[in-house]
Design an enzyme around this catalytic site. Structure first.
Site, PDB file in Angstrom:
ATOM      1  CB  SER A 136      -0.957  -0.046   1.202  1.00 35.39           C
ATOM      2  OG  SER A 136      -1.946   0.945   1.109  1.00 35.39           O
ATOM      3  CG  ASP A 270      -6.783  -1.939  -3.963  1.00 39.57           C
ATOM      4  OD1 ASP A 270      -7.363  -1.170  -3.176  1.00 39.57           O
ATOM      5  OD2 ASP A 270      -5.586  -2.242  -3.848  1.00 39.57           O
ATOM      6  CG  HIS A 299      -5.556  -2.287  -0.196  1.00 39.27           C
ATOM      7  ND1 HIS A 299      -4.974  -1.688  -1.300  1.00 39.27           N
ATOM      8  CD2 HIS A 299      -4.983  -1.700   0.885  1.00 39.27           C
ATOM      9  CE1 HIS A 299      -4.095  -0.782  -0.897  1.00 39.27           C
ATOM     10  NE2 HIS A 299      -4.082  -0.772   0.426  1.00 39.27           N
TER      11      HIS A 299
END
EC number: 3.1.1.13
Length: 324
Positions: A136, A270, A299
């Site tokens: 991320s 996502d 995610h």
């Protein structure tokens, strides 16, 4: 390479100050100190995990154990929390009690980049090659690290569900930006009140919040209890607010300069980096190793798919490791 092991996985845990901020480090393997140049027993390669946000190291406990076993326990695998994204143990403050101010705004996005670089400089020998595995916002931090410290011996960077552009414009960003940038202070009081609940009640609340998952990693339950700390949640939300404002344009220059070292892994559903972000970067870099998830992983894969992700990564890196 095997994907697991029945033997107990050596796991070393420590809380340190890095750039003056409390930092949680988890280390898989017998290597606890990689900073001594004269040691003959240093490994040739370190796998270092750069977390997402919340950047609590505990979320990646199962992931680094699975990765370490999948690598036949030949290389250390470390995860370093973001600065201030942990509840320090008793007797340790969130900020080091010193007159020396090591880094301005260490809890902000830029500070987190420098925090990781500072950790490497102080704790890892320059001779050791690196595989950076980022998740991320950790992917943005990793690209910044490669941009700012070209001397790092990065063998590969694996960027999982990369939030490296237009965060505020993503579906989740549009929802969260007003909350993070204008209303985050309103969250502090309820977190403060909840912090007085018994640990068992906190765990029950976390289980209730994650009830929709078929399987949930137990370490995610215990780690999430840290989110009842006001100091911890304040640092998490502050960093997130900066992400919405600062992660705007993709750094195509750094990507182009390091393309052969990068592996991108995008999700199909996502809401932080939607599939058209994948389509566009794939078009801009047709020769890049840019993959789209075919397994439906979320995610926040660390909540329920750590072992599956670790197995995929060890498979992706086999050719690189055989050349060492």
């Amino acid at each position: 390479m095997r994907s697991g092991s029945e033997e107990p996985v050596p796991l070393h845990e420590e809380f340190i100050y890095c750039c003056g901020a409390a930092t949680h480090v988890l280390k898989c393997g017998p290597w606890k100190d990689l900073s001594k140049d004269e040691s003959k027993n240093l490994p040739r390669l370190l796998f270092m995990i750069i977390p997402g946000n919340p950047g609590l190291a505990g979320y990646y406990r199962t992931f680094i154990q699975a990765l370490y076993c999948g690598l036949n326990q030949q290389y250390p695998v470390w995860v370093v929390s973001h600065a201030g994204h942990c509840k320090p143990p008793s007797g340790m403050e969130m900020i080091e009690d010193t007159d020396i101010k090591e880094l301005e705004d260490v809890f902000g996005l830029n500070g987190q980049v420098e925090h990781k670089l500072n950790f490497l400089r102080k704790n890892v020998s320059k001779d050791i090659k690196l595989v950076l595995i980022a998740h991320s916002i950790g992917c943005y931090i990793t690209l910044e690290m490669m941009k700012r410290a070209s001397e790092l011996q990065v063998l590969r960077s694996v960027l999982l569900f990369p939030t490296i552009e237009r965060m505020a414009q993503s579906p989740q960003g549009k929802l969260m930006t007003p909350l993070l940038c204008k209303l985050r202070y309103a969250l502090y009081m309820p977190v403060y009140l909840l912090s007085f609940l018994p640990e068992g009640v906190k765990a029950s609340l976390v289980r209730f919040a994650l009830r929709g998952m078929k399987t949930c990693d137990e370490s995610s339950i215990t780690t999430s209890i840290n989110l009842f700390s006001v100091d911890c949640i304040a640092n998490i939300l502050y960093m997130a607010s900066q992400e919405m404002m600062k992660v705007v344009e993709r750094d195509s220059t750094t990507i182009k300069q390091n393309l052969k070292k990068l592996i991108f892994y995008y999700g199909t559903g996502d809401s932080w980096c939607p599939q058209h972000y994948y389509d566009e970067i794939k078009m801009d870099f047709p020769d890049g190793d840019i993959r789209l998830c075919e397994k439906g992983l979320r995610h926040a894969f660390v909540l329920d798919a750590s072992k599956e992700m670790a197995a995929m990564i060890t498979d992706w890196l086999q050719d690189d490791l055989t050349k060492l």
